[in-house]
Scaffold this motif. Structure first.
Motif, PDB file in Angstrom:
ATOM      1  N   ASP A  39      24.630 -15.962  20.712  1.00 49.99           N
ATOM      2  CA  ASP A  39      24.648 -16.748  21.945  1.00 49.99           C
ATOM      3  C   ASP A  39      25.354 -15.992  23.071  1.00 49.99           C
ATOM      4  OD1 ASP A  39      27.105 -17.013  20.695  1.00 49.99           O
ATOM      5  OD2 ASP A  39      27.379 -19.104  21.252  1.00 49.99           O
ATOM      6  N   SER A  40      26.338 -15.173  22.734  1.00 52.70           N
ATOM      7  CA  SER A  40      26.995 -14.349  23.745  1.00 52.70           C
ATOM      8  C   SER A  40      26.026 -13.310  24.306  1.00 52.70           C
ATOM      9  CB  SER A  40      28.223 -13.645  23.162  1.00 52.70           C
ATOM     10  OG  SER A  40      29.195 -14.585  22.770  1.00 52.70           O
ATOM     11  N   LEU A  41      25.199 -12.741  23.443  1.00 50.35           N
ATOM     12  CA  LEU A  41      24.198 -11.774  23.900  1.00 50.35           C
ATOM     13  C   LEU A  41      23.176 -12.454  24.812  1.00 50.35           C
ATOM     14  CD1 LEU A  41      23.604  -9.766  20.590  1.00 50.35           C
ATOM     15  CD2 LEU A  41      24.807  -8.971  22.649  1.00 50.35           C
ATOM     16  N   GLU A  42      22.811 -13.683  24.501  1.00 49.53           N
ATOM     17  CA  GLU A  42      21.861 -14.412  25.355  1.00 49.53           C
ATOM     18  C   GLU A  42      22.463 -14.681  26.725  1.00 49.53           C
ATOM     19  OE1 GLU A  42      18.633 -14.979  24.822  1.00 49.53           O
ATOM     20  OE2 GLU A  42      18.964 -13.769  23.018  1.00 49.53           O
ATOM     21  N   ARG A  43      23.753 -15.063  26.752  1.00 50.88           N
ATOM     22  CA  ARG A  43      24.413 -15.275  28.045  1.00 50.88           C
ATOM     23  C   ARG A  43      24.482 -13.972  28.834  1.00 50.88           C
ATOM     24  NH1 ARG A  43      27.813 -18.834  25.044  1.00 50.88           N
ATOM     25  NH2 ARG A  43      29.376 -17.188  24.762  1.00 50.88           N
ATOM     26  N   CYS A  44      24.697 -12.878  28.128  1.00 51.83           N
ATOM     27  CA  CYS A  44      24.740 -11.576  28.791  1.00 51.83           C
ATOM     28  C   CYS A  44      23.390 -11.235  29.403  1.00 51.83           C
ATOM     29  CB  CYS A  44      25.169 -10.499  27.795  1.00 51.83           C
ATOM     30  SG  CYS A  44      25.403  -8.868  28.513  1.00 51.83           S
ATOM     31  N   LYS A  45      22.317 -11.495  28.685  1.00 51.56           N
ATOM     32  CA  LYS A  45      20.968 -11.242  29.228  1.00 51.56           C
ATOM     33  C   LYS A  45      20.735 -12.064  30.490  1.00 51.56           C
ATOM     34  CE  LYS A  45      18.905 -10.213  24.705  1.00 51.56           C
ATOM     35  NZ  LYS A  45      17.932 -10.668  23.684  1.00 51.56           N
ATOM     36  N   MET A  46      21.189 -13.310  30.471  1.00 52.64           N
ATOM     37  CA  MET A  46      21.050 -14.151  31.660  1.00 52.64           C
ATOM     38  C   MET A  46      21.870 -13.597  32.817  1.00 52.64           C
ATOM     39  SD  MET A  46      21.187 -17.921  29.840  1.00 52.64           S
ATOM     40  CE  MET A  46      21.266 -18.754  31.417  1.00 52.64           C
ATOM     41  N   ALA A  47      23.080 -13.121  32.523  1.00 54.78           N
ATOM     42  CA  ALA A  47      23.908 -12.517  33.565  1.00 54.78           C
ATOM     43  C   ALA A  47      23.232 -11.286  34.139  1.00 54.78           C
ATOM     44  CB  ALA A  47      25.286 -12.157  32.996  1.00 54.78           C
ATOM     45  N   HIS A  48      22.565 -10.509  33.296  1.00 55.57           N
ATOM     46  CA  HIS A  48      21.878  -9.309  33.787  1.00 55.57           C
ATOM     47  C   HIS A  48      20.738  -9.673  34.728  1.00 55.57           C
ATOM     48  CE1 HIS A  48      23.470  -6.563  30.321  1.00 55.57           C
ATOM     49  NE2 HIS A  48      24.381  -6.872  31.215  1.00 55.57           N
ATOM     50  N   GLN A  49      20.104 -10.798  34.497  1.00 56.03           N
ATOM     51  CA  GLN A  49      19.091 -11.264  35.451  1.00 56.03           C
ATOM     52  C   GLN A  49      19.734 -11.584  36.806  1.00 56.03           C
ATOM     53  OE1 GLN A  49      15.926 -11.146  34.928  1.00 56.03           O
ATOM     54  NE2 GLN A  49      15.761 -10.966  32.706  1.00 56.03           N
ATOM     55  N   GLN A  50      20.931 -12.173  36.763  1.00 54.82           N
ATOM     56  CA  GLN A  50      21.644 -12.475  38.012  1.00 54.82           C
ATOM     57  C   GLN A  50      22.081 -11.194  38.717  1.00 54.82           C
ATOM     58  OE1 GLN A  50      24.802 -14.931  36.482  1.00 54.82           O
ATOM     59  NE2 GLN A  50      23.535 -16.759  36.350  1.00 54.82           N
ATOM     60  N   TYR A  51      22.533 -10.194  37.937  1.00 55.95           N
ATOM     61  CA  TYR A  51      22.947  -8.936  38.547  1.00 55.95           C
ATOM     62  C   TYR A  51      21.753  -8.239  39.204  1.00 55.95           C
ATOM     63  CZ  TYR A  51      27.119  -9.660  35.659  1.00 55.95           C
ATOM     64  OH  TYR A  51      28.239 -10.199  35.080  1.00 55.95           O
ATOM     65  N   ALA A  52      20.581  -8.387  38.610  1.00 60.26           N
ATOM     66  CA  ALA A  52      19.389  -7.790  39.215  1.00 60.26           C
ATOM     67  C   ALA A  52      19.184  -8.313  40.633  1.00 60.26           C
ATOM     68  CB  ALA A  52      18.165  -8.090  38.352  1.00 60.26           C
ATOM     69  N   VAL A  53      19.372  -9.603  40.808  1.00 61.98           N
ATOM     70  CA  VAL A  53      19.228 -10.202  42.145  1.00 61.98           C
ATOM     71  C   VAL A  53      20.280  -9.632  43.097  1.00 61.98           C
ATOM     72  CG1 VAL A  53      19.330 -12.364  43.446  1.00 61.98           C
ATOM     73  CG2 VAL A  53      18.227 -12.298  41.189  1.00 61.98           C
ATOM     74  N   ILE A  54      21.512  -9.502  42.621  1.00 61.80           N
ATOM     75  CA  ILE A  54      22.593  -8.957  43.451  1.00 61.80           C
ATOM     76  C   ILE A  54      22.301  -7.519  43.842  1.00 61.80           C
ATOM     77  CG2 ILE A  54      25.032  -8.264  43.423  1.00 61.80           C
ATOM     78  CD1 ILE A  54      25.549 -10.720  41.616  1.00 61.80           C
ATOM     79  N   TYR A  55      21.835  -6.700  42.894  1.00 63.61           N
ATOM     80  CA  TYR A  55      21.588  -5.288  43.178  1.00 63.61           C
ATOM     81  C   TYR A  55      20.418  -5.119  44.148  1.00 63.61           C
ATOM     82  CZ  TYR A  55      24.958  -3.485  39.764  1.00 63.61           C
ATOM     83  OH  TYR A  55      26.118  -3.162  39.101  1.00 63.61           O
ATOM     84  N   LEU A  56      19.428  -5.983  44.059  1.00 62.31           N
ATOM     85  CA  LEU A  56      18.323  -5.957  45.020  1.00 62.31           C
ATOM     86  C   LEU A  56      18.807  -6.307  46.420  1.00 62.31           C
ATOM     87  CD1 LEU A  56      15.593  -7.732  42.855  1.00 62.31           C
ATOM     88  CD2 LEU A  56      15.423  -5.391  43.759  1.00 62.31           C
ATOM     89  N   ILE A  66      15.174  -1.778  39.103  1.00 61.37           N
ATOM     90  CA  ILE A  66      15.625  -2.882  38.251  1.00 61.37           C
ATOM     91  C   ILE A  66      14.870  -2.865  36.927  1.00 61.37           C
ATOM     92  CG2 ILE A  66      15.692  -5.386  38.025  1.00 61.37           C
ATOM     93  CD1 ILE A  66      17.794  -4.184  39.955  1.00 61.37           C
ATOM     94  N   SER A  67      13.567  -2.602  36.972  1.00 61.35           N
ATOM     95  CA  SER A  67      12.777  -2.535  35.743  1.00 61.35           C
ATOM     96  C   SER A  67      13.262  -1.399  34.853  1.00 61.35           C
ATOM     97  CB  SER A  67      11.292  -2.346  36.075  1.00 61.35           C
ATOM     98  OG  SER A  67      10.793  -3.458  36.790  1.00 61.35           O
ATOM     99  N   GLU A  68      13.592  -0.261  35.463  1.00 60.51           N
ATOM    100  CA  GLU A  68      14.112   0.879  34.702  1.00 60.51           C
ATOM    101  C   GLU A  68      15.471   0.555  34.083  1.00 60.51           C
ATOM    102  OE1 GLU A  68      14.111   3.906  37.640  1.00 60.51           O
ATOM    103  OE2 GLU A  68      11.921   4.154  37.623  1.00 60.51           O
ATOM    104  N   THR A  69      16.283  -0.198  34.806  1.00 58.39           N
ATOM    105  CA  THR A  69      17.587  -0.610  34.273  1.00 58.39           C
ATOM    106  C   THR A  69      17.411  -1.474  33.033  1.00 58.39           C
ATOM    107  OG1 THR A  69      18.587  -0.523  36.477  1.00 58.39           O
ATOM    108  CG2 THR A  69      19.745  -1.811  34.802  1.00 58.39           C
ATOM    109  N   HIS A  70      16.543  -2.472  33.119  1.00 58.45           N
ATOM    110  CA  HIS A  70      16.280  -3.327  31.959  1.00 58.45           C
ATOM    111  C   HIS A  70      15.781  -2.498  30.772  1.00 58.45           C
ATOM    112  CE1 HIS A  70      17.030  -7.377  33.422  1.00 58.45           C
ATOM    113  NE2 HIS A  70      16.322  -7.143  34.521  1.00 58.45           N
ATOM    114  N   ALA A  71      14.955  -1.498  31.054  1.00 60.55           N
ATOM    115  CA  ALA A  71      14.384  -0.691  29.976  1.00 60.55           C
ATOM    116  C   ALA A  71      15.436   0.143  29.264  1.00 60.55           C
ATOM    117  CB  ALA A  71      13.290   0.218  30.539  1.00 60.55           C
ATOM    118  N   ARG A  72      16.543   0.441  29.945  1.00 59.42           N
ATOM    119  CA  ARG A  72      17.616   1.245  29.340  1.00 59.42           C
ATOM    120  C   ARG A  72      18.596   0.398  28.543  1.00 59.42           C
ATOM    121  NH1 ARG A  72      18.068   3.331  34.877  1.00 59.42           N
ATOM    122  NH2 ARG A  72      16.619   5.098  35.070  1.00 59.42           N
ATOM    123  N   LEU A  73      18.434  -0.903  28.553  1.00 59.71           N
ATOM    124  CA  LEU A  73      19.365  -1.823  27.894  1.00 59.71           C
ATOM    125  C   LEU A  73      18.795  -2.367  26.594  1.00 59.71           C
ATOM    126  CD1 LEU A  73      20.517  -3.807  31.025  1.00 59.71           C
ATOM    127  CD2 LEU A  73      22.108  -2.782  29.388  1.00 59.71           C
TER     128      LEU A  73
END
Length: 324
Positions: A39-56, A66-73
């Motif tokens: 469940d912690s990993l799932e919350r982290c994935k959700m946070a990464h979606q939020q960070y994508a919006v911030i970085y954009l 952003i797509s390349e970042t997700h691919a490296r994780l």
């Protein structure tokens, strides 16, 4: 020793662990996020979606980046798999000494011979855990600040047995991911950042615990006295996360037999943790997100005269204060 640390494993999928993982992947590193709990990993994935919006929005990232970042994780709850190819492991588990020691001891026999290990501890010393890593010469502290994309500092602290090559590689890694390395010349709890930040947050929580003032008025005081700052101490606690604040206050309260710190920890547990309000990561702490009150245009404005009665009611002694 590997000259460039390209394969990173982050131990702990909490607030700062998630930020370190996302930002390092954004900067081109291959990253595995490890946490014992799915469940912690799932919350982290959700946070990464939020960070994508911030970085954009804030860093000028493109959708391709952003797509390349997700691919490296990648994400894993299996420690052996998570560290099998790591050039660097950054430990970002809770600020509980026993928890950190246990993780290091479990990991020691699983690491490749060349792997470096760094702790992201915010208040504890690398010397406390060096022997548990099984590779003290390859171990040091690399402490990041919350909101890593804008507060881009990384404090580098050695212990007595840290090799110079380790410090070179860790400092290079910090620069490669866009951090300003902050050399810490001797071991000190709190490093630079938290030597002044922790007392500020403790004092803030004491004001709240003891009924002296409210979170919003404490933050108003701070932001007016420090014009140009965008966050007050209660907002900072939300970003750090209530669990981390609780862990730090509990540890140092017990360590120093500090009754006020323990009272502050108890307040945070009662009013936030048991209610699932962990701060920014859950959408509520001292403020509600994504639109916290301190971001309102009128947060620091001179109030209208119609606010006088409400302000006077707040000035009347709080029951906690009257009883003290």
């Amino acid at each position: 020793m590997t000259e460039t640390l390209n394969n990173l494993t982050v131990l702990g999928a909490g607030v700062l662990g998630g930020q370190i993982a996302w930002h390092s992947a954004f900067k081109g590193k291959q990253v595995v996020v490890y946490d014992l709990y799915d469940d912690s990993l799932e919350r982290c994935k959700m946070a990464h979606q939020q960070y994508a919006v911030i970085y954009l929005a804030e860093l000028g990232a493109t959708q391709a980046m952003i797509s390349e970042t997700h691919a490296r994780l990648t994400y894993s709850s299996q420690l052996a798999d998570a560290v099998a190819r790591a050039d660097l492991v950054i430990e970002a588990v809770p600020e509980i000494p026993e928890t950190k020691t246990s993780v290091y001891q479990q990991m020691a026999s699983l690491l490749p011979a060349h792997t470096l290990v760094a702790t992201n501890s915010s208040t504890l010393l690398p010397a406390q855990f060096a022997s548990a890593t099984g590779r003290p010469e390859k171990y040091c502290a690399l402490h990041f600040a919350n909101m890593i994309w804008s507060m881009n500092l990384a404090e580098v602290m050695a212990h007595a047995d840290t090799a110079d090559d380790t410090l070179r590689a860790i400092t290079r890694f910090a620069i490669e991911i866009g951090m300003v390395p902050i050399p810490i010349q001797k071991e000190q709890n709190g490093y630079v950042l938290n030597t002044w930040l922790v007392p500020l947050l403790n004092a803030t929580q004491s004001l709240i615990t003891n009924g002296v003032s409210t979170p919003e008025y404490i933050d108003r005081t701070y932001l007016i006295a420090n014009r140009g700052c965008t966050l007050g101490p209660c907002g900072i606690m939300d970003i750090i996360g209530m669990k981390t604040c609780y862990d730090v206050m509990t540890y140092w309260g017990n360590e120093n037999q500090d009754e006020q710190l323990l009272a502050n920890a108890a307040y945070i547990k009662q009013h936030f943790i048991v209610q699932g309000k962990l701060g920014l990561q859950t959408g509520e702490g001292y403020y509600r997100y994504p639109d916290p009150a301190y971001q309102a245009q009128d947060f620091l404005a001179v109030p209208g005269l119609d606010a006088v009665e409400d302000l006077v009611r707040l000035v009347r002694p709080h029951p906690l204060a009257a009883a003290s």
